[in-house]
Design a protein around this motif. Structure first.
Motif, PDB file in Angstrom:
ATOM      1  N   LEU A  47       0.486  -1.133   0.129  1.00  6.13           N
ATOM      2  CA  LEU A  47       0.055   0.293   0.067  1.00  6.13           C
ATOM      3  C   LEU A  47       0.918   1.803  -0.146  1.00  6.13           C
ATOM      4  CD1 LEU A  47      -2.146  -1.179   2.433  1.00  6.13           C
ATOM      5  CD2 LEU A  47      -2.819  -0.880  -0.111  1.00  6.13           C
ATOM      6  N   ARG A  48       2.269   1.128   0.720  1.00  2.46           N
ATOM      7  CA  ARG A  48       3.030   2.230   0.358  1.00  2.46           C
ATOM      8  C   ARG A  48       3.119   2.678  -0.821  1.00  2.46           C
ATOM      9  NH1 ARG A  48       7.502   2.138   4.583  1.00  2.46           N
ATOM     10  NH2 ARG A  48       6.051   2.948   6.220  1.00  2.46           N
ATOM     11  N   HIS A  49       3.644   1.847  -1.473  1.00  2.00           N
ATOM     12  CA  HIS A  49       4.463   2.014  -3.167  1.00  2.00           C
ATOM     13  C   HIS A  49       3.210   2.542  -3.477  1.00  2.00           C
ATOM     14  CE1 HIS A  49       5.968   0.814  -7.044  1.00  2.00           C
ATOM     15  NE2 HIS A  49       7.308   0.658  -6.382  1.00  2.00           N
ATOM     16  N   ALA A  50       2.069   1.992  -3.305  1.00  2.00           N
ATOM     17  CA  ALA A  50       0.561   2.602  -4.288  1.00  2.00           C
ATOM     18  C   ALA A  50      -0.212   3.975  -3.785  1.00  2.00           C
ATOM     19  CB  ALA A  50      -0.277   1.098  -4.141  1.00  2.00           C
ATOM     20  N   ASN A  51       0.535   4.303  -3.185  1.00  2.00           N
ATOM     21  CA  ASN A  51       0.134   5.840  -2.177  1.00  2.00           C
ATOM     22  C   ASN A  51      -1.439   5.151  -1.885  1.00  2.00           C
ATOM     23  OD1 ASN A  51       2.184   7.568  -2.877  1.00  2.00           O
ATOM     24  ND2 ASN A  51       2.138   7.292  -4.860  1.00  2.00           N
ATOM     25  N   LYS A  52      -1.457   3.929  -0.905  1.00  2.00           N
ATOM     26  CA  LYS A  52      -2.925   3.988  -0.397  1.00  2.00           C
ATOM     27  C   LYS A  52      -2.495   3.767   0.755  1.00  2.00           C
ATOM     28  CE  LYS A  52      -4.602   3.480  -4.935  1.00  2.00           C
ATOM     29  NZ  LYS A  52      -6.804   3.762  -5.233  1.00  2.00           N
ATOM     30  N   LEU A  53      -1.715   4.011   1.585  1.00  2.00           N
ATOM     31  CA  LEU A  53      -1.211   3.578   2.917  1.00  2.00           C
ATOM     32  C   LEU A  53      -3.156   3.777   3.320  1.00  2.00           C
ATOM     33  CD1 LEU A  53       0.494   1.932   4.181  1.00  2.00           C
ATOM     34  CD2 LEU A  53       1.737   3.879   4.619  1.00  2.00           C
ATOM     35  N   GLN A  54      -3.439   5.124   3.379  1.00  2.00           N
ATOM     36  CA  GLN A  54      -4.422   4.965   4.221  1.00  2.00           C
ATOM     37  C   GLN A  54      -5.679   4.367   4.355  1.00  2.00           C
ATOM     38  OE1 GLN A  54      -4.025   6.343   1.309  1.00  2.00           O
ATOM     39  NE2 GLN A  54      -5.327   7.322   0.026  1.00  2.00           N
ATOM     40  N   HIS A  55      -5.767   2.897   3.066  1.00  2.00           N
ATOM     41  CA  HIS A  55      -6.786   2.273   3.262  1.00  2.00           C
ATOM     42  C   HIS A  55      -6.183   0.988   4.355  1.00  2.00           C
ATOM     43  CE1 HIS A  55      -8.269   4.168   0.465  1.00  2.00           C
ATOM     44  NE2 HIS A  55      -7.859   3.837  -0.932  1.00  2.00           N
ATOM     45  N   LEU A  56      -5.506   1.649   5.392  1.00  2.00           N
ATOM     46  CA  LEU A  56      -4.129  -0.100   5.567  1.00  2.00           C
ATOM     47  C   LEU A  56      -5.897  -0.669   6.914  1.00  2.00           C
ATOM     48  CD1 LEU A  56      -2.242  -1.245   6.743  1.00  2.00           C
ATOM     49  CD2 LEU A  56      -1.801   0.045   8.035  1.00  2.00           C
ATOM     50  N   PRO A  57      -6.452   0.261   7.317  1.00  2.00           N
ATOM     51  CA  PRO A  57      -7.513  -0.309   8.398  1.00  2.00           C
ATOM     52  C   PRO A  57      -8.536  -1.337   7.147  1.00  2.00           C
ATOM     53  CG  PRO A  57      -7.112   1.874   8.784  1.00  2.00           C
ATOM     54  CD  PRO A  57      -7.025   1.665   7.416  1.00  2.00           C
ATOM     55  N   LEU A  58      -8.527  -1.285   6.051  1.00  2.00           N
ATOM     56  CA  LEU A  58      -9.137  -2.380   5.481  1.00  2.00           C
ATOM     57  C   LEU A  58      -8.853  -4.021   5.608  1.00  2.00           C
ATOM     58  CD1 LEU A  58     -10.409  -0.177   2.433  1.00  2.00           C
ATOM     59  CD2 LEU A  58     -12.173  -0.777   4.521  1.00  2.00           C
ATOM     60  N   VAL A  59      -7.398  -3.476   5.601  1.00  2.00           N
ATOM     61  CA  VAL A  59      -6.388  -4.833   6.106  1.00  2.00           C
ATOM     62  C   VAL A  59      -6.257  -5.072   6.923  1.00  2.00           C
ATOM     63  CG1 VAL A  59      -4.822  -6.043   5.708  1.00  2.00           C
ATOM     64  CG2 VAL A  59      -5.461  -5.017   3.954  1.00  2.00           C
ATOM     65  N   ALA A  60      -6.528  -4.821   7.864  1.00  2.00           N
ATOM     66  CA  ALA A  60      -5.715  -4.451   9.517  1.00  2.00           C
ATOM     67  C   ALA A  60      -6.607  -5.060  10.137  1.00  2.00           C
ATOM     68  CB  ALA A  60      -4.737  -3.413  10.036  1.00  2.00           C
ATOM     69  N   LEU A  61      -7.746  -4.796  10.436  1.00  2.00           N
ATOM     70  CA  LEU A  61      -8.734  -5.140  10.669  1.00  2.00           C
ATOM     71  C   LEU A  61      -9.891  -5.539  10.016  1.00  2.00           C
ATOM     72  CD1 LEU A  61      -9.847  -0.876  12.207  1.00  2.00           C
ATOM     73  CD2 LEU A  61      -7.739  -3.354  13.233  1.00  2.00           C
ATOM     74  N   SER A  62      -9.583  -6.322   9.208  1.00  2.00           N
ATOM     75  CA  SER A  62     -10.656  -7.133   8.349  1.00  2.00           C
ATOM     76  C   SER A  62     -10.846  -8.441   9.292  1.00  2.00           C
ATOM     77  CB  SER A  62      -9.695  -7.595   7.077  1.00  2.00           C
ATOM     78  OG  SER A  62     -10.711  -8.310   6.838  1.00  2.00           O
ATOM     79  N   PRO A  63     -11.879  -8.445   9.545  1.00  2.00           N
ATOM     80  CA  PRO A  63     -12.734  -9.568  10.570  1.00  2.00           C
ATOM     81  C   PRO A  63     -12.585 -10.245   9.290  1.00  2.00           C
ATOM     82  CG  PRO A  63     -14.713  -8.186   9.547  1.00  2.00           C
ATOM     83  CD  PRO A  63     -13.185  -7.088   8.871  1.00  2.00           C
TER      84      PRO A  63
END
Length: 454
Positions: free
Chosen positions: A190-206
């Motif tokens: 995500l950092r490489h794609a400049n999409k790191l703000q979407h990390l919660p969708l992975v980090a907290l995905s049930p």
């Protein structure tokens, strides 16, 4: 000073929402220990509780994601990462109650260790009577030989060496580490794609948290390999990307679908050939080694797709008017047409990264949409692709799929597998909405999905 009041109030509200979301995820993971006790009591409430668990955690994830600001340093999301890791660790020691697949995994691995071929013999083989009494694999799996690819079986066999007492905990620990590794691989991608703000969708995905540490599904390994393959592609490590896709296929077949867009967005014919050959050679070597060890890695996958039906709106709907053979033929035709469309659009939009992420989502989703069997854990790889290009249709799909766990109520109470129709109806409505939107956007030659830009 008064002009600052609305800003301060807004920041306080967002902070409260952020904290509430984190607490919902942490609470959802923590109650797994209590719900495991509910399973032991054979309560018919297990299905409802599991649906609420997934739904509550999904709400928490969306609350955090909706107020997540652009991330420049990981220290800015230290609480997010802490909760994400803690939620995964909280599941250690929980006895699975959403699935008994782990019992199948480990017994298949033990069969392989004995020298028998789990792709040929089933759990009812006379030579396995004593082992079956010790390992207690699920009774409903007994009549079928294994269907898992060679690398999956190798992982099962390696874990089974821990013995019947510790094998499940060992497998749970392995998948917990895999899930945490997937979290950090996602940061890398995500950092490489400049999409790191979407990390919660992975980090907290049930789905990522619970299907790894609670369901104990091997799909967690697939999800990690998919994310690593995308990371390798981003950095133009084409050969490594192909090898990782090949390894993913040796765990579960789904990562093969990554090749469809990636081949057609390759910068050159040489890159496309390298990607394809490295993936194919990895798979071929894996199967050759399996045959060399005396195994016949085909198993009961044909029987699985012929006899099993679950959470498939397309198959459920078409079965009212068509035979099974006609449905399979129609679905194969649909896959072929859609795959050709994905290839064409991939080639036309090969310089647009956002289009690539969307095409990857569609390519991976395609076999799941037409499959006669769809369980929530099959969508784990799609969670990672969602974070690269969020869209409302995929978010709804990931939130609706756990509704199918309602089936656990009757199954836990009376050992009756009686899936309700209403989750399939909701999924069917979503499929119809998505198809109509796709057709509308393709007609206008616009992006395939409506992206939610943050």
């Amino acid at each position: 000073m008064s002009s600052l009041a609305p800003v301060v109030k807004s920041n306080a509200f967002e902070s409260s929402q952020y904290a509430l979301g984190l607490m919902l995820v942490l609470f959802g993971a923590g109650v797994s220990h209590l719900f495991s006790d509910v399973k032991q009591s054979s309560s018919d409430l297990l299905g409802t509780l599991t649906v609420l668990q997934f739904s509550g955690m999904a709400l928490g994830m969306l609350l955090v994601w909706s107020v997540q600001k652009p991330i420049h340093k990981l220290s800015e999301v230290k609480w997010l990462l802490l909760v994400a890791i803690l939620a995964r660790l909280l599941l250690l020691g929980v006895d699975p109650y959403t699935s008994n697949d782990v019992g199948r995994y480990l017994f298949d691995g033990k069969i392989a260790l004995t020298g028998l071929d789990p792709y040929v013999v089933n759990h009812q083989h006379p030579l396995l009577v004593e082992l079956r009494q010790i390992w207690q694999p699920p009774a409903e799996h007994a009549a079928y030989s294994t269907l898992y690819p060679p690398l999956s079986l190798a992982l099962f066999a390696l874990t089974a060496t821990a013995g019947p007492e510790y094998a499940q905990l060992t497998w749970q620990l392995v998948l917990t580490l895999v899930s945490i590794a997937t979290l950090f691989a996602s940061i890398w991608v995500l950092r490489h794609a400049n999409k790191l703000q979407h990390l919660p969708l992975v980090a907290l995905s049930p789905i990522l948290i619970l299907e790894s540490g609670l369901g104990l599904h091997v799909d967690a390994v697939t999800a990690l390999l998919v994310m690593l393959a995308i990371g390798a592609w981003q950095r133009q490590r084409i050969g490594i990307c192909g090898v990782l896709i090949g390894l993913g296929v040796l765990v579960k077949i789904l990562p093969l679908m990554l090749l469809l867009p990636l081949l057609f967005v390759s910068r050159s014919v040489r890159a496309a050939v390298l990607l394809l050959l490295s993936a194919i050679l990895t798979v071929v070597v894996g199967y050759m080694l399996t045959f060399a060890l005396g195994f016949e890695p085909i198993g009961s996958i044909g029987v699985f797709f012929e006899k099993w039906r679950f959470a498939s709106p397309i198959f459920s709907g078409l079965s009212l008017i068509l035979s099974s053979d006609e449905i399979f033929l129609l679905c194969i035709s649909l896959v072929g047409i859609t795959a050709a469309s994905i290839a064409y659009v991939s080639f036309q939009k090969r310089d647009e990264h956002s289009s690539l992420f969307t095409l990857l989502q569609l390519s991976v989703a395609l076999p799941l949409i037409v499959s006669p069997v769809l369980f929530p854990w099959y969508l784990m790889a799609l969670v990672l692709l969602l974070a690269l290009q969020p869209n409302v249709y995929l978010i709804l799909w990931l939130c609706l799929m756990p509704l199918t766990y309602e089936v656990l109520g009757a199954f836990n109470h009376e050992q009756l597998w009686l899936p309700a129709d209403w989750p399939v109806v909701f999924l069917g409505m979503l499929y119809a909405m998505t198809a109509l939107k796709l057709l509308a956007e393709l007609w206008k030659v616009k992006p395939l999905f409506v992206a939610i830009e943050k």
